[in-house]
Design a protein around this motif. Structure first.
Motif, short mmCIF file in Angstrom:
data_model
loop_
_atom_site.label_atom_id
_atom_site.label_comp_id
_atom_site.label_asym_id
_atom_site.label_seq_id
_atom_site.Cartn_x
_atom_site.Cartn_y
_atom_site.Cartn_z
N LEU A 106 0.85 -1.19 0.00
CA LEU A 106 0.00 0.00 0.00
C LEU A 106 0.88 1.24 0.00
CD1 LEU A 106 -3.01 -0.45 2.48
CD2 LEU A 106 -3.09 -0.20 0.00
N PHE A 107 0.73 2.06 -1.03
CA PHE A 107 1.36 3.36 -1.07
C PHE A 107 0.30 4.35 -0.59
CE2 PHE A 107 5.22 2.99 -4.02
CZ PHE A 107 5.37 1.62 -3.78
N LEU A 108 0.48 4.86 0.61
CA LEU A 108 -0.54 5.70 1.23
C LEU A 108 -0.17 7.17 1.13
CD1 LEU A 108 -1.49 3.65 4.42
CD2 LEU A 108 -2.74 3.80 2.26
N GLY A 109 -1.02 7.94 0.45
CA GLY A 109 -0.82 9.38 0.32
C GLY A 109 -1.20 10.09 1.60
N ALA A 110 -0.23 10.32 2.47
CA ALA A 110 -0.50 10.85 3.81
C ALA A 110 -0.16 12.33 3.95
CB ALA A 110 0.29 10.06 4.85
N VAL A 111 0.50 12.91 2.93
CA VAL A 111 0.93 14.30 2.99
C VAL A 111 0.25 15.09 1.88
CG1 VAL A 111 2.93 15.86 2.84
CG2 VAL A 111 3.16 13.64 3.97
N PRO A 112 -0.38 16.23 2.18
CA PRO A 112 -1.06 17.01 1.13
C PRO A 112 -0.13 17.31 -0.04
CG PRO A 112 -1.60 17.89 3.29
CD PRO A 112 -0.53 16.86 3.51
N ALA A 113 -0.69 17.29 -1.26
CA ALA A 113 0.12 17.46 -2.46
C ALA A 113 0.26 18.91 -2.88
CB ALA A 113 -0.48 16.64 -3.60
N ALA A 138 2.51 18.79 -9.17
CA ALA A 138 2.82 19.77 -10.20
C ALA A 138 2.35 21.17 -9.82
CB ALA A 138 2.18 19.35 -11.52
N GLY A 139 1.30 21.27 -9.01
CA GLY A 139 0.78 22.58 -8.63
C GLY A 139 1.39 23.17 -7.38
N ALA A 140 2.34 22.49 -6.79
CA ALA A 140 2.96 22.96 -5.55
C ALA A 140 4.15 23.87 -5.84
CB ALA A 140 3.40 21.78 -4.70
N SER A 141 4.60 24.61 -4.84
CA SER A 141 5.80 25.43 -4.97
C SER A 141 7.02 24.55 -4.75
CB SER A 141 5.78 26.56 -3.95
OG SER A 141 5.88 26.03 -2.63
N PRO A 142 8.18 24.91 -5.33
CA PRO A 142 9.39 24.10 -5.13
C PRO A 142 9.74 23.93 -3.65
CG PRO A 142 9.71 25.60 -6.97
CD PRO A 142 8.39 25.97 -6.34
N LYS A 143 9.59 24.97 -2.85
CA LYS A 143 9.90 24.85 -1.43
C LYS A 143 8.98 23.84 -0.75
CE LYS A 143 10.31 27.33 2.97
NZ LYS A 143 9.63 26.22 3.67
N TYR A 144 7.67 23.93 -1.07
CA TYR A 144 6.75 22.99 -0.45
C TYR A 144 7.06 21.56 -0.87
CZ TYR A 144 2.65 20.52 1.12
OH TYR A 144 1.83 19.61 1.74
N VAL A 145 7.44 21.37 -2.12
CA VAL A 145 7.78 20.02 -2.58
C VAL A 145 8.86 19.41 -1.70
CG1 VAL A 145 8.90 18.72 -4.43
CG2 VAL A 145 7.06 20.30 -4.98
N ARG A 146 9.92 20.16 -1.45
CA ARG A 146 10.99 19.64 -0.59
C ARG A 146 10.47 19.34 0.81
NH1 ARG A 146 16.34 20.41 -2.32
NH2 ARG A 146 16.56 21.60 -4.25
#
Length: 338
Positions: free
Chosen positions: A263-270, A312-320
């Motif tokens: 199970l790959f669980l998406g636990a962190v907002p994208a 794809a819609g996130a900011s680079p800082k948030y991605v990290r």
């Protein structure tokens, strides 16, 4: 008997898409934040041919596509849109080989699944391919052949890696429910029968992953994930948005876990948000596991923590920040179970 998984205990990974248009920078971020299970980033901001549908349509064998105002459509011959998709992917794979060619652990790549592809590519007359069973069969056969070649190419570039193949099927629940709109938008396409959907997906998985060339995962970040269908089609892991798992799905999720499927669980907002404390991210994962009654040590072995969907819609800082949160969450869950 304990099921073997190609990832280590307490692992995290990404789903697929990222912001920006620099494949080298995106891959370095992924390798830095997700070293245990990195993946090939997708950068749809580059335009047509880098998006989910166009990127995978470029893999199709003898089924060229072009961009129309309404979206992707099959064409008589390869044109600039098909060439653009090929160029984007070729660039990504060259960067992959240059930066990560020595990677010797699991590595994930992503393609669009046959049902989502059929729901988003139009026939020459403007109808969605999903409307025509013959077109779906041809599309699936072409996709299977093209993805098998893609897997082989990635394996040549990462000779020491174990390849995981993720098929993205966000459109599958709508196809099964008969809620995919027609070309006009005034009606809905007939629902696809589950045995048909399972058979088509199975054929793609079996061809693309033949001789253990890749470990098959199906990602579905929509509601009403058809867990039994995906298991029947040969998915060895299923990737979902944790926040969209209702209690009514407990039996289906429990059966999936019991069958040894990862199970790959998406636990962190994208998308950009203020992340809560680490324990608040981990708790919904633990709650699900406790609710289903499985042993705590099994969680770290069978679950991979991910963002809820593509970023794809996130900011680079948030991605990290989000990728680091996925990794920290996976470690916490592992340490808590020891």
């Amino acid at each position: 008997m304990t099921t073997s998984y190609p990832w280590e205990l307490g692992t995290a990974t990404g789903v697929g898409s990222y912001p920006g248009d620099d494949p080298a920078e995106a891959l370095r971020v992924v390798l830095g934040e997700l070293p245990e299970l990195p993946h090939l980033p997708e950068l749809p901001a580059r335009g047509p041919g880098a998006d989910l549908t166009g990127r995978t349509a470029g893999l199709l064998v003898d089924m060229p596509v072009r961009v129309e105002p309404s979206g992707w459509r099959f064409s008589d011959r390869p044109g600039r849109d098909t060439l653009r998709a090929h160029d984007h992917l070729a660039r990504d794979l060259d960067v992959l080989e240059e930066i990560a060619g020595g990677h010797d652990g699991p590595f994930k790549i992503q393609v669009c699944g046959p049902w989502t592809l059929a729901a988003t590519i139009e026939l020459r007359n403007g109808d969605r391919a999903l409307k025509d069973p013959g077109a779906v069969r041809d599309l699936a056969a072409s996709l299977a052949e093209g993805v098998a070649a893609h897997v082989a190419d990635v394996r040549r570039r990462l000779p020491a890696a174990r390849i995981l193949l993720q098929l993205d099927e966000p459109g599958l629940p709508a196809a099964l429910a008969g809620t995919v709109p027609t070309a006009s938008g005034f009606s809905r396409l007939r629902a696809i029968e589950e045995p048909v959907a399972e058979d088509v997906l199975r054929r793609v998985i079996e061809t693309a992953c033949a001789d253990d060339a890749a470990y098959p995962i199906v990602h579905c970040c929509a509601r009403n994930v058809p867990y039994a269908l995906l298991r029947g089609a040969g998915a060895k892991a299923i990737s979902v948005d944790l926040s969209l798992i209702p209690k009514r799905d407990d039996d289906a999720v429990g059966e999936t876990i019991d069958a040894g499927v990862g199970l790959f669980l998406g636990a962190v907002p994208a998308s950009d948000t203020v992340l809560p404390p680490l324990r608040s991210t981990a708790e919904p994962v633990r709650d699900l596991w406790r609710r289903l009654g499985f042993p705590a040590p099994q969680l770290a072995r069978q679950v991979v923590v991910t963002p809820a969907c593509g970023m794809a819609g996130a900011s680079p800082k948030y991605v990290r920040d989000a990728l680091k949160r996925c990794r920290d969450t996976a470690r916490m869950l592992h340490e808590a179970a020891e």
